[in-house]
Motif scaffolding. Structure first.
Motif, PDB file in Angstrom:
ATOM      1  N   CYS A 221     -66.665  51.052  85.439  1.00  0.00           N
ATOM      2  CA  CYS A 221     -66.145  52.374  85.093  1.00  0.00           C
ATOM      3  C   CYS A 221     -67.205  53.421  85.440  1.00  0.00           C
ATOM      4  N   ILE A 222     -66.764  54.654  85.670  1.00  0.00           N
ATOM      5  CA  ILE A 222     -67.695  55.692  86.111  1.00  0.00           C
ATOM      6  C   ILE A 222     -68.346  56.389  84.915  1.00  0.00           C
ATOM      7  N   PRO A 223     -69.694  56.396  84.840  1.00  0.00           N
ATOM      8  CA  PRO A 223     -70.353  57.296  83.897  1.00  0.00           C
ATOM      9  C   PRO A 223     -70.486  58.656  84.589  1.00  0.00           C
TER      10      PRO A 223
ATOM     11  N   ALA B 106     -70.820  64.295  78.887  1.00  0.00           N
ATOM     12  CA  ALA B 106     -70.811  62.954  79.487  1.00  0.00           C
ATOM     13  C   ALA B 106     -69.443  62.348  79.249  1.00  0.00           C
ATOM     14  N   ALA B 107     -68.982  61.544  80.202  1.00  0.00           N
ATOM     15  CA  ALA B 107     -67.672  60.911  80.051  1.00  0.00           C
ATOM     16  C   ALA B 107     -67.673  59.525  80.672  1.00  0.00           C
ATOM     17  N   HIS B 108     -66.899  58.654  80.064  1.00  0.00           N
ATOM     18  CA  HIS B 108     -66.662  57.307  80.571  1.00  0.00           C
ATOM     19  C   HIS B 108     -65.272  57.299  81.192  1.00  0.00           C
ATOM     20  N   SER B 109     -65.204  56.965  82.484  1.00  0.00           N
ATOM     21  CA  SER B 109     -63.933  57.057  83.195  1.00  0.00           C
ATOM     22  C   SER B 109     -63.625  55.751  83.915  1.00  0.00           C
TER      23      SER B 109
ATOM     24  N   PRO C  81     -73.135  55.353  89.215  1.00  0.00           N
ATOM     25  CA  PRO C  81     -72.732  54.077  89.823  1.00  0.00           C
ATOM     26  C   PRO C  81     -71.451  53.530  89.202  1.00  0.00           C
ATOM     27  N   SER C  82     -70.552  53.046  90.045  1.00  0.00           N
ATOM     28  CA  SER C  82     -69.288  52.483  89.566  1.00  0.00           C
ATOM     29  C   SER C  82     -68.721  51.564  90.639  1.00  0.00           C
ATOM     30  N   VAL C  83     -67.696  50.824  90.295  1.00  0.00           N
ATOM     31  CA  VAL C  83     -67.097  49.932  91.278  1.00  0.00           C
ATOM     32  C   VAL C  83     -66.408  50.758  92.365  1.00  0.00           C
ATOM     33  N   GLY C  84     -66.587  50.338  93.616  1.00  0.00           N
ATOM     34  CA  GLY C  84     -66.011  51.070  94.727  1.00  0.00           C
ATOM     35  C   GLY C  84     -64.665  50.519  95.157  1.00  0.00           C
ATOM     36  N   PRO C  85     -63.989  51.229  96.062  1.00  0.00           N
ATOM     37  CA  PRO C  85     -62.692  50.764  96.568  1.00  0.00           C
ATOM     38  C   PRO C  85     -62.817  49.503  97.407  1.00  0.00           C
ATOM     39  N   CYS C  86     -64.048  49.104  97.714  1.00  0.00           N
ATOM     40  CA  CYS C  86     -64.291  47.851  98.431  1.00  0.00           C
ATOM     41  C   CYS C  86     -64.065  46.635  97.545  1.00  0.00           C
ATOM     42  N   CYS C  87     -64.161  46.823  96.211  1.00  0.00           N
ATOM     43  CA  CYS C  87     -64.174  45.682  95.291  1.00  0.00           C
ATOM     44  C   CYS C  87     -63.166  45.770  94.152  1.00  0.00           C
TER      45      CYS C  87
END
Length: 439
Positions: A288-290, A303-306, A340-346
């Protein structure tokens, strides 16, 4: 399932003349063998090794001889010596985690039950199934009871301070793992007004493989206790320059609720906003995106968790709107930085969920013809922010032309730098994005 038994003779006094200690020890070991010998493969006898214990009549050579000659426990046992109960329990816990043991039975003097519970509460989590049996220093089997049947009283405030000091001193002495602690920072956020950054996984003390080493989140389902996470946070705070005592992190619900610091705190929220100096606010992320927000004009931060659900629910713009509504921030002044967050690659989602991202913007979905299309939650976040009024140049993500400024690495693709739920499974570690207003 493998179980472990811990037998605490840490502070028992030996008397080599009347043999009372040996009798007590034999009874306790015999009890452990008859009650747990069939299922238990790991038995640890915890013994004190310090000058104070020697002066109190606990002599290592006498105890060692008693244990060496003891045949009560057929499967054998390991003697663990240490002057610190925190260090001893932590050492045993490392061995239990290496063997993936979750059922732990503790046999101990009834006078030690309450203090042991404090140690265990700080060094273990409810991911372990714990059972206590208590005994009198000179006992027969009938004198060994379920711990719940005896209430020896909660430790005094002074005893609690000593226990917490023992734990903090020990954890503070441990070396950092996986290299030096590092913080990623954005050039868009003013260093003159804010302390901020995104943590990586290096430099902490968490040792479990998927949590190693700077894990910054503890929960009932994970085996990293709050005290270890607290030490990791202390080290991060020291490097970053903020006070860990004023640290507040969102209470993740994968929604779009935002808490304004100073107002009644909701039970859960994924965004947090403040104009208070010295209060460090944070959002976790492990795929998830910080997201960090700053307004150097009004001196407000957020700050947000997305995750993917929070992205679709608009948690980023909800945080922006809270800054505008509560503190009079202007859209043109607000800077938004994705960590840092998971990308569209994964990252993939079932087709029904992918359709929602497709409807938002087709650029947010890749290979839409697959049963589980690839999803770009970063792109979706940018789309929603721009539509909400944030200037494109005030948004930092992985689309920046200058890759030296990129902070939004794919967490799943960089195991040496980041934790990832997608990659590591349920017992995953967590990094954070943090920000505070300078005094």
């Amino acid at each position: 399932m493998t179980e472990a038994v811990l037998i605490d003779v840490f502070n028992l006094k030996l008397n080599s003349e009347d043999g009372s200690f040996r009798k007590s020890l034999l009874n306790v070991l015999d009890f452990a063998d008859r009650n747990y010998g069939t299922s238990t493969q790991l038995v640890y006898v915890m013994c004190c090794q310090s000058l104070l214990c020697e002066r109190n009549g606990i002599h290592k050579d006498i105890l060692t001889k008693s244990l060496d000659n003891c045949k009560a426990l057929k499967r054998g046992f390991q003697v663990v010596w240490n002057s610190s109960m925190a260090a001893m329990l932590y050492s045993i816990k490392q061995q239990l985690d290496e063997k993936d043991v979750s059922i732990v039975r503790i046999i101990l003097p009834k006078s030690k039950k309450s203090s042991m519970q404090v140690f265990v509460d700080h060094l273990f989590t409810t991911a372990y199934q714990l059972e206590y049996k208590v005994f009198d220093p000179i006992c027969d089997e009938d004198d060994i009871h379920e711990a719940t049947a005896l209430q020896s009283g909660y430790p005094s405030e002074l005893q609690l301070q000593h226990i917490k000091s023992d734990i903090a001193t020990f954890l503070g002495s441990l070396p950092g793992l996986k290299g030096d602690l590092a913080i990623l920072k954005s050039p868009l956020i003013s260093d003159s007004h804010f302390i901020h950054g995104f943590s990586t996984r290096a430099g902490g003390i968490s040792y479990i493989k998927t949590l190693s080493s700077l894990n910054l989140f503890s929960s009932s389902s994970r085996k990293d206790p709050k005290s270890v996470v607290g030490e990791n946070l202390r080290r991060l705070a020291k490097l970053a320059g903020f006070n860990p005592d004023s640290y507040r992190s969102v209470k993740v619900d994968h929604g779009n609720q935002v808490w304004i610091v100073g107002k009644p705190e909701p039970d859960s929220y994924d965004g947090i906003v403040t104009n208070r100096k010295g209060v460090t606010i944070a959002a976790p992320g492990a795929d998830c995106i910080p997201i960090l927000f700053s307004d150097p004009v009004k001196k407000v931060c957020g700050a947000a968790h997305s995750g993917w659900k929070g992205t679709l629910l608009g948690v980023a713009m909800a945080t922006v709107n809270a800054m505008v509504t509560e503190f009079g921030c202007r859209m043109d002044d607000i800077v938004v930085v994705m960590g840092p967050s998971v990308g569209p690659c994964c990252f993939t989602l079932p087709l029904e969920a992918a359709k929602e991202f497709q409807a938002l913007d087709p650029r947010c979905v890749r290979q839409f013809d697959l049963p589980r299309p690839y999803i770009d939650i970063r792109k979706a976040t940018r789309v929603l922010l721009e539509r909400g009024g944030i200037q494109p140049q005030n948004i930092q993500d992985d689309s920046v032309i200058d890759q030296s400024r990129n902070l939004t690495f794919c967490t799943a693709c960089h195991p040496e730098m980041f934790f990832s739920h997608v990659r590591d499974g349920i017992n995953f570690g967590t990094q954070i994005g943090f920000i505070s207003i300078k005094d």
